[in-house]
Design a protein around this motif. Structure first.
Motif, PDB file in Angstrom:
ATOM      1  N   ASP A 583     -18.117  97.919 -45.249  1.00 14.90           N
ATOM      2  CA  ASP A 583     -16.884  97.301 -44.772  1.00 14.90           C
ATOM      3  C   ASP A 583     -16.512  97.809 -43.382  1.00 14.90           C
ATOM      4  O   ASP A 583     -16.751  98.970 -43.046  1.00 14.90           O
ATOM      5  CB  ASP A 583     -15.733  97.610 -45.730  1.00 14.90           C
ATOM      6  N   HIS A 585     -13.385  98.818 -40.891  1.00 14.29           N
ATOM      7  CA  HIS A 585     -12.050  99.383 -41.133  1.00 14.29           C
ATOM      8  C   HIS A 585     -11.071  98.232 -41.348  1.00 14.29           C
ATOM      9  O   HIS A 585     -11.148  97.198 -40.676  1.00 14.29           O
ATOM     10  CB  HIS A 585     -11.630 100.235 -39.938  1.00 14.29           C
ATOM     11  N   GLU A 586     -10.159  98.393 -42.303  1.00 15.97           N
ATOM     12  CA  GLU A 586      -9.264  97.287 -42.656  1.00 15.97           C
ATOM     13  C   GLU A 586      -8.420  96.828 -41.470  1.00 15.97           C
ATOM     14  O   GLU A 586      -8.080  95.634 -41.368  1.00 15.97           O
ATOM     15  CB  GLU A 586      -8.360  97.675 -43.830  1.00 15.97           C
ATOM     16  N   ASP A 587      -8.083  97.735 -40.553  1.00 13.04           N
ATOM     17  CA  ASP A 587      -7.318  97.322 -39.367  1.00 13.04           C
ATOM     18  C   ASP A 587      -8.135  96.362 -38.504  1.00 13.04           C
ATOM     19  O   ASP A 587      -7.611  95.375 -37.968  1.00 13.04           O
ATOM     20  CB  ASP A 587      -6.933  98.548 -38.528  1.00 13.04           C
ATOM     21  N   SER A 589     -10.784  94.534 -39.575  1.00 12.26           N
ATOM     22  CA  SER A 589     -11.023  93.311 -40.356  1.00 12.26           C
ATOM     23  C   SER A 589      -9.845  92.359 -40.271  1.00 12.26           C
ATOM     24  O   SER A 589     -10.012  91.146 -40.074  1.00 12.26           O
ATOM     25  CB  SER A 589     -11.293  93.662 -41.828  1.00 12.26           C
ATOM     26  N   GLU A 590      -8.651  92.900 -40.419  1.00 13.94           N
ATOM     27  CA  GLU A 590      -7.450  92.065 -40.370  1.00 13.94           C
ATOM     28  C   GLU A 590      -7.267  91.445 -38.996  1.00 13.94           C
ATOM     29  O   GLU A 590      -6.889  90.273 -38.872  1.00 13.94           O
ATOM     30  CB  GLU A 590      -6.226  92.883 -40.768  1.00 13.94           C
ATOM     31  N   ARG A 775     -14.429  96.814 -56.668  1.00 14.47           N
ATOM     32  CA  ARG A 775     -15.047  97.837 -55.818  1.00 14.47           C
ATOM     33  C   ARG A 775     -16.449  98.208 -56.295  1.00 14.47           C
ATOM     34  O   ARG A 775     -17.217  98.856 -55.574  1.00 14.47           O
ATOM     35  CB  ARG A 775     -14.171  99.087 -55.754  1.00 14.47           C
TER      36      ARG A 775
END
Length: 963
Positions: A583, A585-587, A589-590, A775
């Motif tokens: 993945d 980093h969610e920051d 990805s968003e 997950r």
């Protein structure tokens, strides 16, 4: 001390891979049937289970490839000759091509001589006929006629993504043969099988000193069940070697350790040849070992002694002149060669490299070019053995006595190349002056779309402007310069179209080459010393192909600069190149998803098809490891390295690529000082201590696998459940609906993705119904031992384009009778429940990309009976045949659009009686009230026999049952 492994009452013994006959060299060899690898740089030691035993006696028609003595029934036994040692005595005997006294041998390309030797040695006038030998000898005349020959490889190599389903099939075949009244022990590999677990590690943790250990722990946690299954297979089946996780990438381990170059089996010498279930098996061709990728189904048949049926290929001679200019890398060369050969057209052919420029290429450079044979379309990219090959064997720690034996055999049998002699006869010719090669990358969606660095900024702008396609993203002009500001771990950050979010040094193509790996380290060193830093939101990673790479990076001192810039070792496996990038980093990805950013990945891989590297990187570029590091510093692919700086140095001055790029002499000096034979010896040295995680792993016992119906990793497949002793015969297709209507270049990544399981997919639904948390979904590739998952994952790529959906992208289709839009899997199940056959319409290059048996098994499970395409990729067409599907090609100049086919018609394919069917014949297809003609792509009589039996494995099973 580890216990001896046994299979039934037969203890295993082992031998060093390079010499299949040499006695054990030290006491530990006698103490255990386990052989271990111990790269000193690993956080934990890795283990190598080595189970190489002589093939058991076998009834016809399945004699072993590894003949123990000259066959009395072999009509060429008069060619058997002693190979004397210079010091006295004999190395053994061999089948001499020289003793044929046939002038045609000297005119054959070296790659064809390997086929000739195999045919002569295995000739029994049953599986291999004297007429087959004559076909090969008369190659100049017969190759243009597309004649069929049998080929028996000396060994088979697998990686775990394709190896698990292969072992699953073998286990299921044991159950099936017992059900039909046969002996399960007949299901055993008759040639050495090497299985390297390298496709499972994911880049979950990056830019961290503990990334290697953390990712390995996660890998074992996710894959405990399938690893245990492979460990069972290592003891249940004879002649099987399993290289556990953390050891390296299959092709690099093959190159540095497993390759024999010449076998000496009980005194009979013959060339090392192989087939593998990974399309990049061709990397070994750089070592003068003839090998190529096949479908997993074909490989299983080869393991069981079935000769492979192949069309005698044409051979394109590729002459190399001169030498590379300073600063130009082997990656630049292979991307140039790929583009040239793709344009020339070499599908189904061998490519053989020759010329004085060969002496300017290291063995690692040759292996890089051979590796990308699938990308330029050739079956092999072959480099005959020469002095450079022998030097590489010595450098990688092979015994001098064995190297001398290899040279003696190849010279005596006219298989050692002299670049000063006259050129061989070839079917076609290409030529390249090495000093004309320029620095370049390839992308953004295909490996053969090469772009020179000097043209990259202009090309990127064109990609933004162009309509959606292989070279286009259709970004409106007013949105092309937008800046997306976001917060990354609490700090301000920004992205633009073309921003690099993944920079990965990965893949067998490049990580086996010390020049480009140490070159990457030099770029990192120079940039660090000038004060440059890689932005923290760029996911950087280093995944070496073996522990040797880590050793020479440490020896050179360059590892600390790579670590400082986030290129820490994340694992010893394929990682990002096969979609195991983990993945973002969610920051990040968003920010990408919310603003529709065309984010970029730059990787030193060999495949960059859309949706493969990461779902959120729509632009993916293949580059050399040094350029991967350079693009990580730049942070964007929208840059002209010649005129624009990469960044600001600590002195406030602009830093350009030329300021951090090492010269060829600098790289050569570091390679000479840092790459040492002892590194290879110590990495692959056999010891009796092993990887704690692998040693503690529990595995079932017994010769037949105890299937767990609750398992979501390993499942008893349905392929042999209803099989009978008699073949079902030919089958027509009646009033079939079109499940999918595709355009060009549908890859095996589209058909059977290996990456993440989307949370909204049928496969995810299946897992959640069985209590698997999101997950723990893992990847499709890791679940290839479960047909329930893989059937649901077929055509599940989120970037797939189906004409039925009029531009909408994603894994859905129309159920034609009701016009209802639904997941492809659900539509296929609905058709099956209604009793309807289905077919697929496709454009050119259907099935290109990685060799994946599930790209044929999946459509079979979904009820597809035929695929009608403009053209097929070689291995995928073979896989379709192996599963009993009918491959058809439109006639030249025609396709679904030109014929006015919409996919809403009902399709009927009337197959003649099998005795009247000929390979490549015309077949009439009816679509409602119209008819059109297709070419039947059963290319050999043997393939027609497979179709009669419902597939290749069903044929092999019946042969074993009846003999």
């Amino acid at each position: 001390m580890l216990p001896l492994l046994h299979s039934g009452s037969h203890p295993r013994r082992f031998a060093p891979p390079l010499s299949s006959h040499a006695p054990p060299r030290s006491l530990p060899h006698f103490l255990s049937s386990l052989k271990f690898l111990c790269p000193a740089s690993f956080h934990s030691v890795t283990i190598l289970i080595l189970l190489l035993s002589p093939p058991p006696p076998s009834p016809l028609p399945f004699p072993s490839t590894m003949a123990s003595s000259p066959a009395s029934k072999n009509p060429f036994s008069n060619l058997v000759t002693d190979l004397p040692k210079a010091s006295g005595g004999s190395y053994g005997q061999y089948y001499s091509l020289v003793k044929l006294n046939d002038p045609r041998v000297d005119e054959l390309p070296y790659s064809i001589r390997y086929l000739l030797e195999s045919a002569i040695r295995n000739c029994d006038n049953f599986q291999v006929l004297e007429a087959d030998v004559e076909k090969i000898l008369d190659w100049k005349v017969t190759a243009p006629k597309q004649v069929e020959i049998p080929f028996k490889p000396a060994r088979v190599i697998l990686q775990d993504f394709t190896g698990v389903p292969a072992v699953v099939d073998l286990a299921a075949m044991r159950d099936a043969i017992e059900r039909l009244g046969g002996d399960p022990d007949k299901i055993n590999p008759l040639v050495p099988v090497d299985l390297v677990i390298d496709h499972s590690v994911q880049v979950d943790v990056a830019r961290s000193p503990n990334a290697l250990q953390a990712n390995m722990e996660l890998e074992f946690s996710r894959n405990k069940e399938r690893f245990g299954f492979l460990k069972w297979g290592a003891t249940a089946f004879k002649n099987m070697l399993v290289v556990p996780p953390g050891s390296g990438i299959v092709h690099q381990v093959n190159l540095e350790y497993l390759a024999r170059v010449v076998f000496n089996s009980n005194g009979i010498l013959y060339p090392d040849t192989l087939v593998g279930t990974d399309s990049h098996t061709t990397m070994i061709d750089g070592l003068g070992v003839a090998g190529w990728g096949v479908g997993g189904i074909e490989a299983e048949a080869a393991m069981l002694g079935q000769p492979m049926s192949m069309v005698l290929p044409g051979v394109v001679g590729f002459k190399l002149n001169g030498k590379l200019r300073t600063g130009v890398t082997a990656t630049d060369l292979v991307l140039t060669v790929t583009q040239m050969l793709r344009k020339f057209g070499v599908v189904g052919k061998f490519v053989e490299f020759y010329g004085k420029g060969m002496s300017e290429l290291t063995l690692a450079d040759r292996a890089t070019i051979a590796n990308m044979s699938p990308e330029y379309g050739a079956t092999m990219g072959f480099f005959p053995v020469d002095r450079v090959t022998l030097d590489y064997l010595r450098m990688t720690g092979r015994d001098e006595e064995r190297v001398e034996e290899i040279e003696a055999y190849l010279r005596a049998n006219n298989l050692f190349v002299d670049h000063e002699k006259k050129d061989n006869t070839y079917s076609g010719h290409l030529e390249l002056d090495l000093d004309t090669v320029e620095p370049c990358i390839s992308g953004p969606k295909r490996p053969h779309d090469r772009v020179t660095l000097k043209d990259m900024k202009q090309d990127w702008q064109a990609c933004l402007d162009n309509k959606v396609g292989f070279k286009g993203f259709a970004i409106p002009k007013e949105q092309q310069d937008k800046v997306v500001k976001f917060t990354y771990e609490g700090k301000p950050a920004e992205l633009r179209h073309g921003s690099v979010v993944i920079a990965a040094i990965t893949s067998c193509t490049n990580t086996s080459n010390p020049s480009v790996m140490l070159g990457a380290g030099l770029v990192a060193k120079k940039a660090t010393e000038l004060g440059l830093e890689v932005k923290p939101w760029v996911k950087t990673s280093l995944a070496p192909g073996s522990g040797v790479v880590t050793k020479y990076l440490h020896e050179s001192g360059l590892n600390k600069y790579l670590d400082q810039q986030g290129f820490s070792v994340v694992g010893y496996g394929c990682t990002t190149c096969i979609g195991n990038s983990g993945d973002l980093h969610e920051d990040v990805s968003e920010a990408i998803a919310a603003n529709d950013v065309v984010a970029a990945a730059v990787l030193s891989g060999n495949r960059n098809f859309e949706g493969r590297v990461h779902p959120l990187t729509r632009a993916n570029y293949l580059a050399s490891p040094p350029l991967v590091v350079a693009y990580a510093f730049a942070g964007t692919v929208n840059i002209d390295f010649e005129t624009e700086p990469i960044g600001l140095g600590k002195d406030g001055k602009n830093v350009f690529l030329r300021d951090i790029w090492p010269s060829s002499d600098e790289v050569a000096e570091v390679v000479a000082n840092a790459v040492l034979p002892d590194m290879f010896r110590s990495t692959y040295k056999a010891i009796t201590e092993g990887n704690t995680m692998w040693n503690k792993l529990e595995a079932p016992a017994g010769s037949q696998y105890a299937w767990d119906p609750k398992s979501t990793y390993v499942h008893d497949p349905p392929f042999f459940k209803t099989m009978t002793k008699d073949p079902p015969g030919g089958r027509s297709v009646k009033d079939a609906y079109c499940l999918l209507n595709f355009g060009d270049s549908i890859t095996t990544d589209h058909i059977s993705p290996a990456g993440n399981i989307n949370k909204d997919s049928p496969a995810a639904r299946y897992l959640m119904e069985r209590g698997v948390d999101r997950r723990d979904f893992n990847s499709y590739g890791s679940r290839r031992g479960n047909d329930e998952i893989m059937g649901r994952g077929t055509f599940a790529n989120i970037r797939i384009v189906n004409k039925f959906l009029k531009g909408e992208v994603g894994p859905k289709t129309l159920h034609v009778p009701t016009q209802e839009k639904m997941f492809i899997y659900d539509a296929a199940q609905k058709y099956k429940a209604e009793g309807h056959d289905t077919i697929i319409l496709a454009g050119a290059e259907y099935g290109s990309g990685s060799s994946r048996d599930w790209a044929a098994k999946g459509p079979y499970l979904q009820g597809v009976k035929a695929v009608i395409a403009k053209s097929f990729e070689r291995i995928h067409r073979s896989n379709l045949v192996g599963m009993g599907l009918i491959p058809l090609c439109f006639r030249n100049g025609e396709d679904a659009d030109s014929l006015g086919l919409t996919g809403f018609e009902r399709y009927t394919i009337d197959m003649p009686d099998l005795k009247d069917v000929k390979p490549g014949m015309d077949i009439t297809v009816r679509a409602d009230d119209r008819e059109f003609t297709c070419v039947l792509r059963f290319d050999t009589q043997v393939e027609l026999t497979y179709f009669e039996h419902g597939g290749i494995l069903q044929y092999v099973l019946r042969q074993l049952l009846n003999n």
